[in-house]
Design an enzyme around this catalytic site. Structure first.
Site, mmCIF file in Angstrom:
data_model
loop_
_atom_site.group_PDB
_atom_site.id
_atom_site.type_symbol
_atom_site.label_atom_id
_atom_site.label_comp_id
_atom_site.label_asym_id
_atom_site.label_seq_id
_atom_site.Cartn_x
_atom_site.Cartn_y
_atom_site.Cartn_z
ATOM 1 N N ARG A 1 14.055 8.620 10.967
ATOM 2 C CA ARG A 1 14.591 7.834 9.851
ATOM 3 C C ARG A 1 13.827 8.080 8.551
ATOM 4 O O ARG A 1 14.291 7.684 7.477
ATOM 5 C CB ARG A 1 14.534 6.332 10.162
ATOM 6 C CG ARG A 1 15.470 5.881 11.257
ATOM 7 C CD ARG A 1 15.667 4.369 11.208
ATOM 8 N NE ARG A 1 14.432 3.624 11.343
ATOM 9 C CZ ARG A 1 13.944 3.184 12.502
ATOM 10 N NH1 ARG A 1 14.586 3.457 13.633
ATOM 11 N NH2 ARG A 1 12.821 2.492 12.542
ATOM 12 N N PRO B 1 0.820 -1.208 0.000
ATOM 13 C CA PRO B 1 0.000 0.000 0.000
ATOM 14 C C PRO B 1 0.859 1.265 0.000
ATOM 15 O O PRO B 1 1.905 1.325 0.652
ATOM 16 C CB PRO B 1 -0.788 -0.116 1.311
ATOM 17 C CG PRO B 1 -0.788 -1.569 1.632
ATOM 18 C CD PRO B 1 0.533 -2.086 1.139
ATOM 19 N N GLU B 2 0.406 2.258 -0.748
ATOM 20 C CA GLU B 2 1.125 3.531 -0.758
ATOM 21 C C GLU B 2 0.597 4.411 0.380
ATOM 22 O O GLU B 2 -0.365 4.079 1.061
ATOM 23 C CB GLU B 2 0.986 4.188 -2.127
ATOM 24 C CG GLU B 2 1.468 3.252 -3.232
ATOM 25 C CD GLU B 2 2.040 3.943 -4.457
ATOM 26 O OE1 GLU B 2 2.357 5.139 -4.399
ATOM 27 O OE2 GLU B 2 2.197 3.254 -5.483
ATOM 28 N N ASN C 1 5.401 2.792 -6.074
ATOM 29 C CA ASN C 1 5.698 2.643 -7.487
ATOM 30 C C ASN C 1 4.744 3.417 -8.388
ATOM 31 O O ASN C 1 5.142 3.925 -9.439
ATOM 32 C CB ASN C 1 5.671 1.156 -7.854
ATOM 33 C CG ASN C 1 6.588 0.834 -9.010
ATOM 34 O OD1 ASN C 1 7.332 1.686 -9.469
ATOM 35 N ND2 ASN C 1 6.531 -0.390 -9.488
#
Length: 273
Positions: free
Chosen positions: A121, A2-3, A162
């Site tokens: 991070r 999942p984005e 992506n």
């Protein structure tokens, strides 16, 4: 995987369903039994997302951290909740409903210091009000790495996957193989602005749509896209098909172990310095 827009939607659903109300927590699968016991009977104070990381803070200042990875998914429903089916890592249940988590890459409890380390991070998230695109630009502008790889590096920009990386590079006419240090500040401003707008649309609509009004199926008189990922896109998973703008066949190549899609006509290589 999942984005980022999906994880922000999950945070909003957790806040709506459980925020400010005591929950029952269990681990039917047993792999998160100790963590679930610490959450059982507590109150979720705030559900938040940073990139692809879901963070649910409870009233005793312990935060549930979930990273879905490739196989993780949530199922939400109304109470009374049915008997768990399959390998449910964590079930939260409250007056507003229940949530079952299956197959996450990470499901853990973090202390406040650990949450800070995690956030430190990660790069700026285009969906967060506190995001600083200059942090990402400083890293991109010094890097020899292709911009398409940098946009997938969650320590550079948190959230895009992506689909978004392929689509924003197309919309901005940027060759995805261009080294980051050759990207102009104007191009970066366009990429960041597109990410902010398109990902916010994804949160609102629950799908990724990236085509401009003049390129929708209705405007062009073409059939809607049929794909499990849904949404109208320019290049993602359209290898070999004609570009919606210039007609050039969309190309694909593997880059850093991921399939990259782009249009050679609309995203030509930048001239050498």
């Amino acid at each position: 995987m999942p984005e980022g827009h999906t994880v922000h939607r999950l945070a909003a659903e957790h806040q709506r369903m459980f925020g400010g109300r005591r929950v029952a927590a269990s681990s039917p699968q047993g792999r998160f039994a100790e963590g679930a016991a610490r959450l059982d009977g507590r109150v979720p104070v705030e559900a938040d997302a940073h990139g692809k990381h879901l963070l649910v803070r409870f009233d005793h200042d312990v935060t549930l951290h979930v990273h879905l990875g490739i196989y993780g998914r949530y199922v939400f429903g109304e109470v009374p909740a049915p008997e768990p089916v399959g390998a449910v890592r964590l079930r939260l249940e409250g007056p507003g409903g229940y949530a079952d988590l299956r197959g996450p890459n990470r499901c853990e409890l973090l202390e406040p210091g650990d949450v800070k380390l995690l956030r430190d991070r990660l790069g700026p998230d285009p969906l967060r009000a506190d995001a600083d695109p200059e942090m990402a630009w400083r890293r991109i502008s010094r890097s020899r790495t292709p911009v398409a790889v940098l946009l997938m590096d969650q320590s550079v920009v948190a959230g895009p996957g992506n689909i978004y990386r392929a689509e924003v590079l197309f919309r901005q006419g940027v060759d995805p193989r261009l080294p980051g240090r050759r990207l102009t500040r104007e191009q970066w401003a366009g990429i960041w602005g597109d990410l902010v707008t398109l990902m916010a649309d994804g949160v609102r609509d629950g799908r990724i749509d990236t085509v401009r009004p003049e390129h929708t199926p209705e405007a062009m008189g073409r059939p809607p896209r049929v794909d499990g990922h849904g949404g109208e896109v320019y290049v993602y998973r359209r290898a070999g098909q004609p570009c919606l703008v210039c007609g050039t066949p969309v190309r694909t190549v593997e880059l850093a172990s991921r399939n990259l899609f782009w249009c050679p006509g609309c995203q030509p290589p930048a001239p050498e310095d």
